[in-house]
Design a protein around this motif. Structure first.
Motif, mmCIF file in Angstrom:
data_model
loop_
_atom_site.group_PDB
_atom_site.id
_atom_site.type_symbol
_atom_site.label_atom_id
_atom_site.label_comp_id
_atom_site.label_asym_id
_atom_site.label_seq_id
_atom_site.Cartn_x
_atom_site.Cartn_y
_atom_site.Cartn_z
ATOM 1 N N SER A 89 -65.580 50.098 -57.642
ATOM 2 C CA SER A 89 -66.015 51.459 -57.986
ATOM 3 C C SER A 89 -67.530 51.457 -58.020
ATOM 4 C CB SER A 89 -65.443 51.869 -59.344
ATOM 5 O OG SER A 89 -65.983 53.108 -59.766
ATOM 6 N N ASN A 226 -66.785 56.886 -54.292
ATOM 7 C CA ASN A 226 -65.503 56.246 -53.979
ATOM 8 C C ASN A 226 -64.456 57.191 -53.416
ATOM 9 O OD1 ASN A 226 -66.397 54.507 -56.795
ATOM 10 N ND2 ASN A 226 -66.216 53.488 -54.829
ATOM 11 N N HIS A 236 -57.019 57.493 -58.728
ATOM 12 C CA HIS A 236 -58.185 56.616 -58.630
ATOM 13 C C HIS A 236 -59.470 57.422 -58.770
ATOM 14 C CE1 HIS A 236 -61.321 54.222 -56.540
ATOM 15 N NE2 HIS A 236 -60.688 53.193 -57.071
ATOM 16 N N THR A 240 -62.169 56.685 -61.761
ATOM 17 C CA THR A 240 -63.527 56.227 -61.447
ATOM 18 C C THR A 240 -64.575 57.343 -61.501
ATOM 19 O OG1 THR A 240 -63.193 56.589 -59.066
ATOM 20 C CG2 THR A 240 -62.612 54.421 -59.957
ATOM 21 N N THR A 242 -65.281 59.541 -59.327
ATOM 22 C CA THR A 242 -66.039 59.485 -58.083
ATOM 23 C C THR A 242 -66.673 60.829 -57.723
ATOM 24 O OG1 THR A 242 -65.918 59.000 -55.716
ATOM 25 C CG2 THR A 242 -63.907 59.844 -56.724
ATOM 26 N N PHE A 281 -63.801 47.683 -63.898
ATOM 27 C CA PHE A 281 -64.764 48.484 -63.154
ATOM 28 C C PHE A 281 -66.049 48.701 -63.942
ATOM 29 C CE2 PHE A 281 -60.697 49.693 -61.185
ATOM 30 C CZ PHE A 281 -61.015 49.492 -59.851
#
Length: 329
Positions: A89, A226, A236, A240, A242, A281
């Motif tokens: 990440s 990510n 995900h 994370t 992202t 992460f």
């Protein structure tokens, strides 16, 4: 948490690299063979894939295999061909200021990390960067002033291709400009989805959105987190953050040009900086690459470690990262 970081230089593959390999190999072997050795391609298939896609590396690969002891498993591991899946990440961006500067955070498990800055002059090309798999790189720079960095692309698809750290090594060994790197990243197959950002000494940059099941997309994006063109792995992405990290960086790039230090310091604080080490992460380091100066720098909230490609000094440092804000000593 304590990480022992090393900076090691060896022009040609030799005793230093061999010593590192034999030190790291037990852990890497457990990881590589966790699904059974038969789950990974055989040596002949791995060698054939290298010859087809990265032939310039074959003499170097053969040297490293010999130094690693010449075993079948070690050679198949060093080929980076169809390795076990792995996720990270990360955040990376190109600073839009006076000179080309690339800044990145590497978020990964400290239990699966080389903690090694490696400088080499293999095949006559000087390269330094953050090691992965002992000859792959997760970020790095070469003597032409070409810098590269990777982030996970946020997709679960796994296919036939190479682990992206070896692709970064290949780019730095064979390319001098962003345009040359674009051609490599468009043709070399990757086993998972990754975003690779490249910048050269003339400030040309790109981000390649690589995937095992579709053609690479070469973009002019200055930011990569990510996911790729859209979120494809929602859980995900939430875990994370992202999208939030991408928006944070894009705002910093588009609203106004920040001073370089202010831009770099943003990587040392949330939402870019993470202390989720127990979940695999946490931010292990921030790296700054300055292609025109042939320099890189590693940073933590309370420590800095500069490197110069032409004046590289070997060293060892112990980085302590407790819960909350990391410290260093």
């Amino acid at each position: 948490m304590k990480l022992i970081w090393r900076a090691i230089s060896e022009d040609e593959p030799g005793p230093k690299w061999a010593g590192l390999f034999h030190e790291y190999w037990p852990d890497y072997h457990r990881w590589w063979s966790r699904e059974g050795p038969e789950a990974r391609p055989g040596f002949l298939d791995s060698h054939k894939a290298l010859r087809a896609h990265m032939p310039e590396l074959l003499p170097l690969f053969d040297q490293l295999c010999e130094l690693a002891g010449g075993t079948d498993h070690a050679a198949r591991f060093l080929s980076f061909y169809c390795p076990p899946p792995y996720l990270s990440s990360c955040s990376q961006a190109i600073w839009p200021g006076e000179e080309p500067v690339m800044v990145r955070n590497y978020d990964y498990s400290p239990k699966a990390f080389d903690s090694l800055t490696l400088r080499t002059k293999w095949q006559g090309r000087t390269v330094m960067g953050t090691s992965d798999g002992l000859w792959g790189l997760v970020d790095g720079i070469n003597d032409a002033g070409l810098a590269v960095s990777l982030t996970f692309g946020g997709r679960r698809v796994v296919g036939d291709g190479f682990g992206v750290p070896l692709i970064l090594r290949y780019v730095l060994q064979t390319c001098e400009t962003t345009a040359q790197a674009a051609k490599v990243l468009a043709r070399v197959p990757t086993h998972m989805s990754y975003n690779v950002t490249v910048v050269d000494a003339k400030r040309k940059y790109l981000t390649a959105l690589m995937a095992p099941d579709r053609k690479a997309v070469i973009t002019h994006q200055a930011v990569a987190t990510n996911h790729q063109e859209r979120v494809e792995w929602a859980s995900h992405a939430r875990f994370t953050a992202t999208v939030e990290r991408e928006r944070f960086l894009l705002q910093r790039l588009t609203l106004h040009v920040e001073p370089e230090e202010k831009f770099i310091n943003a990587f040392l604080r949330p939402p870019l900086y993470s202390t989720r080490f127990n979940q695999g992460f946490g931010t292990l380091y921030t790296a700054i690459y300055r292609p025109q100066r042939l320099q890189m720098e590693l940073r933590w909230p309370r420590a800095r470690w500069p490197f110069d490609l032409n004046d590289f000094k070997e060293d060892l440092r112990v980085i302590y990262t407790p819960e909350g804000e990391p410290d260093a000593g």
